[in-house]
Design a protein around this motif. Structure first.
Motif, PDB file in Angstrom:
ATOM      1  N   PHE A 217      11.952   0.613   3.681  1.00 55.10           N
ATOM      2  CA  PHE A 217      12.579  -0.446   4.470  1.00 55.10           C
ATOM      3  C   PHE A 217      12.024  -1.808   4.062  1.00 55.10           C
ATOM      4  N   LEU A 218      10.720  -1.912   3.948  1.00 55.18           N
ATOM      5  CA  LEU A 218      10.084  -3.191   3.632  1.00 55.18           C
ATOM      6  C   LEU A 218      10.414  -3.657   2.220  1.00 55.18           C
ATOM      7  N   ARG A 219      10.581  -2.713   1.300  1.00 56.43           N
ATOM      8  CA  ARG A 219      10.779  -3.081  -0.101  1.00 56.43           C
ATOM      9  C   ARG A 219      12.238  -3.340  -0.464  1.00 56.43           C
TER      10      ARG A 219
ATOM     11  N   SER B  23       4.291   6.608  -0.902  1.00 52.68           N
ATOM     12  CA  SER B  23       5.670   7.094  -0.937  1.00 52.68           C
ATOM     13  C   SER B  23       6.575   6.137  -0.180  1.00 52.68           C
ATOM     14  N   LYS B  24       7.842   6.120  -0.562  1.00 57.95           N
ATOM     15  CA  LYS B  24       8.785   5.226   0.109  1.00 57.95           C
ATOM     16  C   LYS B  24       8.999   5.601   1.571  1.00 57.95           C
ATOM     17  N   THR B  25       8.657   6.830   1.931  1.00 58.51           N
ATOM     18  CA  THR B  25       8.805   7.254   3.327  1.00 58.51           C
ATOM     19  C   THR B  25       7.549   7.000   4.154  1.00 58.51           C
ATOM     20  N   ASP B  26       6.480   6.548   3.517  1.00 60.48           N
ATOM     21  CA  ASP B  26       5.247   6.250   4.244  1.00 60.48           C
ATOM     22  C   ASP B  26       5.457   5.070   5.191  1.00 60.48           C
ATOM     23  N   PRO B  27       4.668   4.997   6.260  1.00 65.38           N
ATOM     24  CA  PRO B  27       4.740   3.808   7.120  1.00 65.38           C
ATOM     25  C   PRO B  27       4.193   2.588   6.396  1.00 65.38           C
ATOM     26  N   GLY B  28       4.653   1.423   6.811  1.00 60.86           N
ATOM     27  CA  GLY B  28       4.208   0.190   6.174  1.00 60.86           C
ATOM     28  C   GLY B  28       2.714  -0.045   6.269  1.00 60.86           C
TER      29      GLY B  28
END
Length: 222
Positions: free
Chosen positions: A129-131, A5-10
């Motif tokens: 954030f990373l993407r 998920s986009k909310t998962d940690p990196g």
């Protein structure tokens, strides 16, 4: 594998960073100075010694995550590396300053610290954030080939062909993937340097990244 998920940690994207230092250090522990400094003109990959490879492997991480990405990753300058000049802007070609970081123990300590920098960026930021953050990267001819190792996150201008200075953009996720691919490819080079000295290799190099590309030089000592 669970969907990310986009909310998962990196860390869900890059669990391999957790054991990266141990993978590298296991391959070089116990080598003496002669073995660390061996070079050869027989292959392009043997122009840098094991010591030089490791120095580059340390330096490249903050050159990306602090020098290029610091406005996003460490906006308060709290990367913890202190004076960056001998680490990312030394007179030694893309390496730590050879005059300051010559002893293998010092190089390995800095490599460990730099991998921890990567782990901080990964763990403290979400997948989204990373993407979603991009920079323009320096154009080099290698990116025409290297971009093919990335499933997404790296762009190359359409007109670029092999040998061209390939400009384009890169996400923070792709930057971390690039760092991992670089570390693994240089670990592969370290193993080839050991083979050229008739030394036993230790670890299984993950079959990912740049060294697995079809047009990569995978010549081996005979």
């Amino acid at each position: 594998m669970a969907e990310i998920s986009k909310t998962d940690p990196g860390t869900n994207l890059f669990p391999e960073f957790e054991n990266l230092y141990d993978l590298i250090s296991s391959e070089v522990v116990g080598l003496d100075d002669a073995q660390l400094d061996f070079t050869s003109k027989d292959w392009s990959w043997s122009e840098w010694s094991i010591r030089m490879q490791l120095s580059h492997m340390a330096s490249l991480i903050p050159r990306w995550l602090v020098a290029r990405w610091g406005h996003e990753t460490f906006p308060n300058g709290d990367h913890g590396l202190g004076n960056l000049t001998p680490i990312i802007d030394s007179p030694s070609d893309r390496r730590l300053d050879d005059e300051i970081f010559h002893e293998i123990s010092d190089i390995m300590k800095m490599l460990h610290r730099c991998i921890e920098i990567a782990n901080r960026v990964i763990s403290e930021n979400s997948v989204e954030f990373l993407r979603e953050r991009f920079i323009r990267r320096d154009p080099t001819p290698q990116w025409v080939s290297m971009s093919r190792a990335h499933p997404w996150g790296v762009t190359v201008e359409e007109t670029a062909k092999k040998g061209d200075m390939a400009a384009g953009t890169m996400s923070l996720e792709a930057t971390l993937r690039h760092i991992y691919f670089e570390e693994i490819t240089h670990l592969y080079n370290i193993q080839r340097l050991k083979k050229a000295q008739n030394l036993r290799t230790v670890v299984d190099v993950p079959k990912v990244g740049y060294w697995t590309l079809e047009d990569w030089d995978r010549s081996e000592p005979t």
